[in-house]
Design a protein around this motif. Structure first.
Motif, PDB file in Angstrom:
ATOM      1  N   ILE A 304       4.877   2.452   4.692  1.00 52.44           N
ATOM      2  CA  ILE A 304       4.459   2.017   3.359  1.00 52.44           C
ATOM      3  C   ILE A 304       5.654   2.045   2.427  1.00 52.44           C
ATOM      4  N   GLN A 305       5.827   0.955   1.689  1.00 53.66           N
ATOM      5  CA  GLN A 305       6.852   0.898   0.647  1.00 53.66           C
ATOM      6  C   GLN A 305       6.183   0.762  -0.714  1.00 53.66           C
ATOM      7  N   VAL A 306       6.694   1.527  -1.690  1.00 50.90           N
ATOM      8  CA  VAL A 306       6.258   1.382  -3.065  1.00 50.90           C
ATOM      9  C   VAL A 306       7.499   1.196  -3.929  1.00 50.90           C
ATOM     10  N   ALA A 307       7.388   0.411  -4.991  1.00 51.15           N
ATOM     11  CA  ALA A 307       8.523   0.170  -5.884  1.00 51.15           C
ATOM     12  C   ALA A 307       8.103   0.386  -7.326  1.00 51.15           C
ATOM     13  N   TYR A 308       9.042   0.876  -8.137  1.00 50.26           N
ATOM     14  CA  TYR A 308       8.762   1.208  -9.534  1.00 50.26           C
ATOM     15  C   TYR A 308       9.854   0.666 -10.450  1.00 50.26           C
ATOM     16  N   ALA A 309       9.491   0.528 -11.728  1.00 51.52           N
ATOM     17  CA  ALA A 309      10.454   0.327 -12.825  1.00 51.52           C
ATOM     18  C   ALA A 309      10.442   1.592 -13.673  1.00 51.52           C
ATOM     19  N   ILE A 310      11.583   2.002 -14.166  1.00 55.62           N
ATOM     20  CA  ILE A 310      11.670   3.226 -14.946  1.00 55.62           C
ATOM     21  C   ILE A 310      10.782   3.136 -16.193  1.00 55.62           C
ATOM     22  N   SER A 317       5.052  -2.941  -6.660  1.00 53.93           N
ATOM     23  CA  SER A 317       4.513  -3.453  -5.398  1.00 53.93           C
ATOM     24  C   SER A 317       4.171  -2.288  -4.477  1.00 53.93           C
ATOM     25  N   VAL A 318       3.214  -2.546  -3.606  1.00 53.64           N
ATOM     26  CA  VAL A 318       2.895  -1.630  -2.509  1.00 53.64           C
ATOM     27  C   VAL A 318       2.775  -2.487  -1.259  1.00 53.64           C
ATOM     28  N   ASN A 319       3.613  -2.194  -0.268  1.00 52.60           N
ATOM     29  CA  ASN A 319       3.640  -2.992   0.956  1.00 52.60           C
ATOM     30  C   ASN A 319       3.305  -2.112   2.149  1.00 52.60           C
ATOM     31  N   VAL A 320       2.539  -2.664   3.090  1.00 47.01           N
ATOM     32  CA  VAL A 320       2.165  -1.956   4.311  1.00 47.01           C
ATOM     33  C   VAL A 320       2.633  -2.758   5.516  1.00 47.01           C
ATOM     34  N   ASP A 321       3.299  -2.075   6.447  1.00 45.04           N
ATOM     35  CA  ASP A 321       3.752  -2.699   7.693  1.00 45.04           C
ATOM     36  C   ASP A 321       3.301  -1.819   8.850  1.00 45.04           C
ATOM     37  N   THR A 322       2.440  -2.354   9.707  1.00 44.38           N
ATOM     38  CA  THR A 322       1.952  -1.591  10.862  1.00 44.38           C
ATOM     39  C   THR A 322       2.619  -2.032  12.161  1.00 44.38           C
ATOM     40  N   TYR A 323       3.662  -2.819  12.070  1.00 48.03           N
ATOM     41  CA  TYR A 323       4.432  -3.253  13.250  1.00 48.03           C
ATOM     42  C   TYR A 323       3.536  -3.888  14.312  1.00 48.03           C
ATOM     43  N   GLY A 324       2.506  -4.592  13.843  1.00 41.47           N
ATOM     44  CA  GLY A 324       1.601  -5.267  14.767  1.00 41.47           C
ATOM     45  C   GLY A 324       0.590  -4.364  15.436  1.00 41.47           C
ATOM     46  N   THR A 325       0.482  -3.104  14.992  1.00 41.38           N
ATOM     47  CA  THR A 325      -0.456  -2.165  15.629  1.00 41.38           C
ATOM     48  C   THR A 325      -1.735  -1.979  14.831  1.00 41.38           C
ATOM     49  N   ASP A 330      -2.251  -6.578   7.795  1.00 42.30           N
ATOM     50  CA  ASP A 330      -1.455  -5.721   6.927  1.00 42.30           C
ATOM     51  C   ASP A 330      -1.694  -6.015   5.448  1.00 42.30           C
ATOM     52  N   GLY A 331      -1.927  -7.264   5.104  1.00 38.97           N
ATOM     53  CA  GLY A 331      -2.211  -7.601   3.714  1.00 38.97           C
ATOM     54  C   GLY A 331      -3.510  -6.969   3.245  1.00 38.97           C
ATOM     55  N   LYS A 332      -4.526  -7.024   4.096  1.00 42.47           N
ATOM     56  CA  LYS A 332      -5.791  -6.373   3.759  1.00 42.47           C
ATOM     57  C   LYS A 332      -5.604  -4.867   3.674  1.00 42.47           C
ATOM     58  N   LEU A 333      -4.798  -4.312   4.577  1.00 43.07           N
ATOM     59  CA  LEU A 333      -4.573  -2.874   4.582  1.00 43.07           C
ATOM     60  C   LEU A 333      -3.840  -2.427   3.321  1.00 43.07           C
ATOM     61  N   ALA A 334      -2.947  -3.271   2.816  1.00 42.02           N
ATOM     62  CA  ALA A 334      -2.262  -2.948   1.560  1.00 42.02           C
ATOM     63  C   ALA A 334      -3.269  -2.851   0.418  1.00 42.02           C
ATOM     64  N   ALA A 335      -4.235  -3.773   0.406  1.00 40.00           N
ATOM     65  CA  ALA A 335      -5.279  -3.736  -0.626  1.00 40.00           C
ATOM     66  C   ALA A 335      -6.141  -2.478  -0.478  1.00 40.00           C
ATOM     67  N   VAL A 336      -6.406  -2.098   0.757  1.00 38.45           N
ATOM     68  CA  VAL A 336      -7.180  -0.881   1.023  1.00 38.45           C
ATOM     69  C   VAL A 336      -6.423   0.346   0.530  1.00 38.45           C
ATOM     70  N   PHE A 341      -5.678   5.053  -2.758  1.00 40.85           N
ATOM     71  CA  PHE A 341      -4.616   5.917  -3.276  1.00 40.85           C
ATOM     72  C   PHE A 341      -4.098   5.406  -4.611  1.00 40.85           C
ATOM     73  N   ASP A 342      -3.967   6.289  -5.576  1.00 38.76           N
ATOM     74  CA  ASP A 342      -3.454   5.959  -6.909  1.00 38.76           C
ATOM     75  C   ASP A 342      -1.973   6.319  -6.954  1.00 38.76           C
ATOM     76  N   PHE A 343      -1.114   5.309  -6.991  1.00 41.71           N
ATOM     77  CA  PHE A 343       0.330   5.505  -6.913  1.00 41.71           C
ATOM     78  C   PHE A 343       1.003   5.700  -8.272  1.00 41.71           C
ATOM     79  N   ARG A 344       0.240   5.842  -9.343  1.00 39.36           N
ATOM     80  CA  ARG A 344       0.867   6.138 -10.632  1.00 39.36           C
ATOM     81  C   ARG A 344       1.456   7.557 -10.582  1.00 39.36           C
ATOM     82  N   PRO A 345       2.622   7.765 -11.160  1.00 38.23           N
ATOM     83  CA  PRO A 345       3.304   9.052 -11.032  1.00 38.23           C
ATOM     84  C   PRO A 345       2.453  10.254 -11.412  1.00 38.23           C
TER      85      PRO A 345
END
Length: 394
Positions: A304-310, A317-325, A330-336, A341-345
């Protein structure tokens, strides 16, 4: 026609708590623990340097806590095991220099609720953070880094538990484990490297035998069935070690701290940073989410990758990569993931109780990996049912 089995070998390293960089990580996190214990709202960005009988503590700290910086650092050094005078680095001989000032008000207003452009607590910096999990070990960690950590951690445990029996061992050590994979699964250890600081009178045969004994104890037998090449103190001697042998700095072992080179890394170090710094807290939260995905059976591997601005709370963005497993796209899983999960600091800090460690400390993260040990709250797998429900999987 039989299927061709695809094989590769992957290697990861670990370093012990006595490694000079890890000494610095430990000092920085000891100072963070001391600040949070008195003032959970402390803002800490502590950097340390160690060399021959010298510790330099610097950084930006804003806190109401009253902390003796020097004694906090020396207590950490003593606990690691640098207590032998005259060998170049010792808690009783080391001079401690302190150069600390307060956090920049420009940063503070971006991470303090009710201040800044958006009023909500935002990220302490821009950047991207990653979390990873896989099903190849019980801890849902990649096997090479997991067992490399186990090796040096066990040597440290032995050294501290019976100083007479293990009198030859000094605190600095490194390990490296190479594992052969077949069709993506670890099947055999190919080689083990162990370099351990020692007293001048240590017989190398003693360390070679102990290395084989420890490896057999911490690595599963099914991975140890084939011929393994051992490299034990391959230079022939490792008497001068720790900060006397190599200057240490906080934050230089970011791959050791994470997944041993498996997956991606955003570049930010962890130690010495309070949880308002998303370099640390968001990386922990990404691991938390990725581990729950794998534990739920929604994927065998997950990054999982998450990106922020100060100063901005909502991730860019929140990205999910399951390497085909993955069992869902993966797009649906990112929405899930963003639903569960609440990624706000501020939410990350609250969910994992990062301002008020209970049953664990930041110092404990400073060696043997920030991930893969159940004492930490980001290792919980308590969102499995929520994830499966949100993904529509029974």
């Amino acid at each position: 026609m039989s299927k061709i089995k695809v094989e590769h070998v992957f290697t990861s390293e670990s370093v012990s708590e006595g490694h000079p960089d890890k000494v610095c990580d430990r000092i920085s996190d000891a100072i963070l623990d001391a600040c949070l214990a008195q003032d959970p709202d402390s803002r800490v960005a502590c950097e340390s340097l160690t060399t021959t009988d010298l510790v330099v503590i610097s950084g930006e700290i804003t806190t109401k806590a009253k902390v003796n910086w020097q004694e906090t650092a020396l207590a950490a050094i003593r606990d690691i095991g640098y207590n032998e005078s005259g060998v170049g680095f010792c808690a009783d001989d080391a001079k401690v220099m302190v150069a600390i000032h307060k956090q920049s008000p420009d940063i503070s207003m971006g991470v303090t609720e009710g201040q800044g452009k958006f009023l909500e607590q935002g990220a302490g910096d821009q950047g991207m953070m990653f979390g990873y999990a896989s099903d190849e070990t019980p801890a849902l960690m990649p096997a090479p880094i997991y067992y490399a950590h186990q090796l040096v951690a066990e040597f440290a445990r032995l050294r501290k538990s019976d100083p007479v029996k293990y009198k030859y061992l000094r605190p600095d050590s490194k390990s490296q484990v190479s594992i052969r994979y077949r069709d993506g699964k670890p099947v055999a250890v190919e080689s083990i490297v162990l370099s351990h600081q020692h007293t001048p009178d240590m017989p190398i045969e003693w360390l070679e035998a102990l290395t084989r004994e420890v490896a057999a104890k911490v690595i599963p037998a099914e991975l140890m069935k084939e011929d393994i090449t051992y490299y034990v103190n391959p230079t022939g001697r490792f008497e001068i070690g720790g900060p006397h042998g190599d200057t240490g700095l906080t934050g230089r072992k970011i791959i050791v701290d994470t997944y041993g080179g498996v997956g991606s890394h955003g570049g930010g170090a962890f130690s010495g940073k309070d949880p308002s710094k998303v370099d640390r807290s968001a990386a922990y939260f990404c691991r938390y989410a990725a581990k729950n995905i794998v534990a739920s059976g929604l994927a065998k591997k997950c990054e999982i990758q998450v990106a922020y601005a100060i100063g901005v709370a909502k991730p860019l963005s929140v990205n999910v990569d399951t390497y085909g497993t993955g069992v869902v796209d993966d797009g649906k899983l990112a929405a899930v993931v963003t639903e569960v999960f609440d990624f706000r600091p501020a939410a990350i800090v609250e969910t994992l109780q990062l301002k008020r460690p209970n049953g664990w400390s930041y110092q404990q993260t400073a060696a043997y990996g920030h991930f893969g040990r159940d004492i930490f709250p980001w290792e919980k797998t308590d969102r499995v049912d929520d994830l499966r429900k949100a993904a529509g999987v029974n």
